[in-house]
Design a protein around this motif. Structure first.
Motif, PDB file in Angstrom:
ATOM      1  N   PRO A   1       0.814  -1.231   0.000  1.00  0.00           N
ATOM      2  CA  PRO A   1       0.000   0.000   0.000  1.00  0.00           C
ATOM      3  C   PRO A   1       0.848   1.282   0.000  1.00  0.00           C
ATOM      4  O   PRO A   1       0.448   2.294  -0.592  1.00  0.00           O
ATOM      5  CB  PRO A   1      -0.815  -0.117   1.299  1.00  0.00           C
ATOM      6  N   ALA A   2       2.030   1.236   0.630  1.00  0.00           N
ATOM      7  CA  ALA A   2       2.907   2.420   0.616  1.00  0.00           C
ATOM      8  C   ALA A   2       3.424   2.684  -0.796  1.00  0.00           C
ATOM      9  O   ALA A   2       3.582   3.842  -1.209  1.00  0.00           O
ATOM     10  CB  ALA A   2       4.074   2.229   1.589  1.00  0.00           C
ATOM     11  N   VAL A   3       3.670   1.602  -1.555  1.00  0.00           N
ATOM     12  CA  VAL A   3       4.126   1.755  -2.949  1.00  0.00           C
ATOM     13  C   VAL A   3       2.979   2.308  -3.802  1.00  0.00           C
ATOM     14  O   VAL A   3       3.175   3.230  -4.602  1.00  0.00           O
ATOM     15  CB  VAL A   3       4.622   0.400  -3.501  1.00  0.00           C
ATOM     16  N   LEU A   4       1.798   1.746  -3.615  1.00  0.00           N
ATOM     17  CA  LEU A   4       0.609   2.259  -4.323  1.00  0.00           C
ATOM     18  C   LEU A   4       0.473   3.758  -4.078  1.00  0.00           C
ATOM     19  O   LEU A   4       0.285   4.551  -5.001  1.00  0.00           O
ATOM     20  CB  LEU A   4      -0.637   1.531  -3.795  1.00  0.00           C
ATOM     21  N   ASN A   5       0.595   4.148  -2.802  1.00  0.00           N
ATOM     22  CA  ASN A   5       0.408   5.554  -2.448  1.00  0.00           C
ATOM     23  C   ASN A   5       1.481   6.447  -3.063  1.00  0.00           C
ATOM     24  O   ASN A   5       1.179   7.491  -3.642  1.00  0.00           O
ATOM     25  CB  ASN A   5       0.413   5.711  -0.922  1.00  0.00           C
ATOM     26  N   ALA A   6       2.753   6.024  -2.953  1.00  0.00           N
ATOM     27  CA  ALA A   6       3.845   6.869  -3.459  1.00  0.00           C
ATOM     28  C   ALA A   6       3.767   6.994  -4.979  1.00  0.00           C
ATOM     29  O   ALA A   6       3.939   8.089  -5.533  1.00  0.00           O
ATOM     30  CB  ALA A   6       5.190   6.269  -3.037  1.00  0.00           C
ATOM     31  N   ALA A   7       3.515   5.870  -5.659  1.00  0.00           N
ATOM     32  CA  ALA A   7       3.434   5.912  -7.131  1.00  0.00           C
ATOM     33  C   ALA A   7       2.253   6.783  -7.553  1.00  0.00           C
ATOM     34  O   ALA A   7       2.331   7.536  -8.531  1.00  0.00           O
ATOM     35  CB  ALA A   7       3.298   4.503  -7.687  1.00  0.00           C
ATOM     36  N   ASN A   8       1.168   6.712  -6.793  1.00  0.00           N
ATOM     37  CA  ASN A   8       0.011   7.562  -7.106  1.00  0.00           C
ATOM     38  C   ASN A   8       0.337   9.038  -6.878  1.00  0.00           C
ATOM     39  O   ASN A   8       0.005   9.883  -7.699  1.00  0.00           O
ATOM     40  CB  ASN A   8      -1.188   7.138  -6.258  1.00  0.00           C
TER      41      ASN A   8
ATOM     42  N   ALA B   1       4.950   0.179 -10.729  1.00  0.00           N
ATOM     43  CA  ALA B   1       5.711   0.279  -9.469  1.00  0.00           C
ATOM     44  C   ALA B   1       5.342  -0.880  -8.554  1.00  0.00           C
ATOM     45  O   ALA B   1       6.216  -1.498  -7.924  1.00  0.00           O
ATOM     46  CB  ALA B   1       5.426   1.617  -8.795  1.00  0.00           C
ATOM     47  N   MET B   2       4.058  -1.220  -8.496  1.00  0.00           N
ATOM     48  CA  MET B   2       3.620  -2.322  -7.624  1.00  0.00           C
ATOM     49  C   MET B   2       4.228  -3.650  -8.090  1.00  0.00           C
ATOM     50  O   MET B   2       4.666  -4.465  -7.280  1.00  0.00           O
ATOM     51  CB  MET B   2       2.088  -2.414  -7.620  1.00  0.00           C
ATOM     52  N   LEU B   3       4.269  -3.857  -9.417  1.00  0.00           N
ATOM     53  CA  LEU B   3       4.788  -5.122  -9.949  1.00  0.00           C
ATOM     54  C   LEU B   3       6.279  -5.288  -9.670  1.00  0.00           C
ATOM     55  O   LEU B   3       6.771  -6.392  -9.482  1.00  0.00           O
ATOM     56  CB  LEU B   3       4.532  -5.200 -11.461  1.00  0.00           C
ATOM     57  N   ARG B   4       7.001  -4.166  -9.644  1.00  0.00           N
ATOM     58  CA  ARG B   4       8.459  -4.253  -9.466  1.00  0.00           C
ATOM     59  C   ARG B   4       8.878  -4.318  -8.003  1.00  0.00           C
ATOM     60  O   ARG B   4      10.064  -4.438  -7.710  1.00  0.00           O
ATOM     61  CB  ARG B   4       9.119  -3.028 -10.083  1.00  0.00           C
TER      62      ARG B   4
END
Ligand code: NAD
Ligand code: MG
Length: 387
Positions: free
Chosen positions: A322-329, A353-356
């Motif tokens: 979720p932190a990656v989702l948030n930062a990429a968003n 970003a989530m996939l990597r």
């Protein structure tokens, strides 16, 4: 009763300025102890002169310099940066910290306030999305409290007063559907920045307005609801309700449903968070039932709003995702607002970003700061590669 001493972090924003309207309406109940702003130094100066808080925090160097000069002969002390935000959030005099700044930048001060056992009124959903497990852990250890400001979560919180946790079957977050709920998907390629900023029901800051257009806002709210109400993703549903009159609902195990309704006006949930556990009589607008013949609902169109599916996926996989989702968003929204990427690229930047990402279980604050930086830079690389 002494007035509550409140700290408003992000006082120059949409939530922050509305919170100050609530303070103006209740001068004997609320006292401003500290305010903060990022770049709008003129407004922050005017707020400091009007409310005379003991502390004002500026989070950019130039705002700090301008403000220090402007407030030199006043009783307000000017502090700087993330340290300044954390310093005011933990001071002994403070009763409630309103986290009204936008993005991951709000995380440290929220955690600091909770470590000190404070009541935190949370509008800054990104902090809960990225670090809900840290918030939960601190609440268990330190006994502070989080009171939601987001209208959906305030509604659910109000529906749950007096109800035991095991009486809840599921919750339903309502979504207006945003500005593109009727736009043919094949015409998404012509979306301009101003189209995406034009929300049909709410006037808000630019980041959350774009999140509302993509429905990522609802995705972030699903994750926020998971941490606030201790429910798994399959017990958190979303339904489109164009009128924004029902702010959200709770289904109970006996087949009963409770909803909280009202005029779409953020001052109501802001006031509730500041007055909780009481309610204060106010002149806020009332619904006129004679003008509301029907309440409408529709299912979510997942193809139209892929960001919502990404958020559910991040919540299901958990850990640092979720932190990656948030930062990429955050990266993608800011790039879109600067004209660097197209609206339709937002979900693909986030998905990449989530996939990597290799998920870290129970990330610490330091891990999260590193992961946030990584997710922004990988998103930037992806943009450069495809642009
Ligand atoms: P906004 O952009 O209008 O205001 C953001 C505030 O944060 C400003 O005071 C700004 O100076 C400050 N800020 C921005 N970047 C910062 C940084 N890097 N460091 C420190 N301070 C910074 O945003 P908003 O619409 O008021 O939203 C604030 C939060 O509340 C968001 O998390 C949003 O999702 C949530 N929220 C907003 C609404 C709404 O109606 N506006 C409704 C529900 C939830
Ligand atoms: Mg909301």
């Amino acid at each position: 009763m002494q007035p509550k001493q409140i700290v408003i972090l992000g006082s120059t924003g949409s939530i922050g300025t509305q919170a100050l309207e609530v303070v103006r309406a209740f001068p004997d109940k609320l006292d401003v102890f500290a305010i903060s702003g990022n770049s709008n130094v003129d407004l922050l100066t005017r707020q400091a002169l009007e409310f005379e808080p003991p502390y004002v925090v500026a989070t950019t160097k130039s705002a700090y310099q301008t403000l220090s000069a402007a407030l030199e002969s006043t009783g307000s002390t000017v502090l700087f940066g993330q340290e300044g935000l954390c310093d005011v959030a933990v001071m002994a005099e403070v009763d409630v910290v309103l986290a009204a700044l936008v993005g991951f930048a709000g995380l440290r001060s929220t955690l600091a306030a909770l470590e000190e056992g404070k009541v935190v009124a949370v509008a800054n959903k990104e902090a809960l999305v990225a670090a809900g497990h840290l918030v939960e852990d601190i609440l268990l250890r330190r006994g502070g409290r989080v009171v939601p400001v987001d209208s959906e979560h305030s509604a659910i919180h109000q529906c749950l007063v007096g109800e035991p946790q095991n009486s809840v079957e599921s919750i339903i977050l309502t979504a207006s559907g945003g500005p593109f709920r009727d736009r043919p998907i094949e015409k998404f390629s012509s979306i301009r920045i101003e189209d995406a900023l034009a929300h049909p029901n709410w006037s808000m800051g630019s980041k959350i307005s774009i999140d509302s257009a993509t429905m990522m806002n609802k995705g972030l709210e699903v994750i926020e609801a998971h941490w606030l109400f201790h429910l798994p993703p399959e017990k958190i549903d979303v339904v489109v309700h164009r009128q924004s009159i029902i702010h959200s609902m709770v289904n109970f195990v006996d087949g009963s449903t409770k909803a909280q309704l009202g005029v779409p006006d953020m001052k109501v949930p802001i006031q509730y968070a500041l007055s909780y556990p009481n309610r204060w009589a106010s002149a806020n607008a009332r619904l006129d039932w004679s003008t509301i013949p029907t309440l409408d609902f529709e299912p979510i169109d997942n193809q139209r709003f892929p960001c919502l599916g990404l958020a559910y996926e991040a919540l299901r996989q958990g850990g640092s995702l979720p932190a990656v989702l948030n930062a990429a968003n955050e990266y993608a929204v800011s790039a879109f607002l600067q004209g660097a990427i197209h609206y339709t690229a937002i979900p693909s930047v986030i998905e990449q970003a989530m996939l990597r990402h290799d998920i870290v279980r129970s990330p610490s604050l330091d891990d999260l700061i590193e992961i946030d930086t990584w997710a922004r830079s990988i998103s930037e690389q992806k943009r450069q590669g495809t642009h």
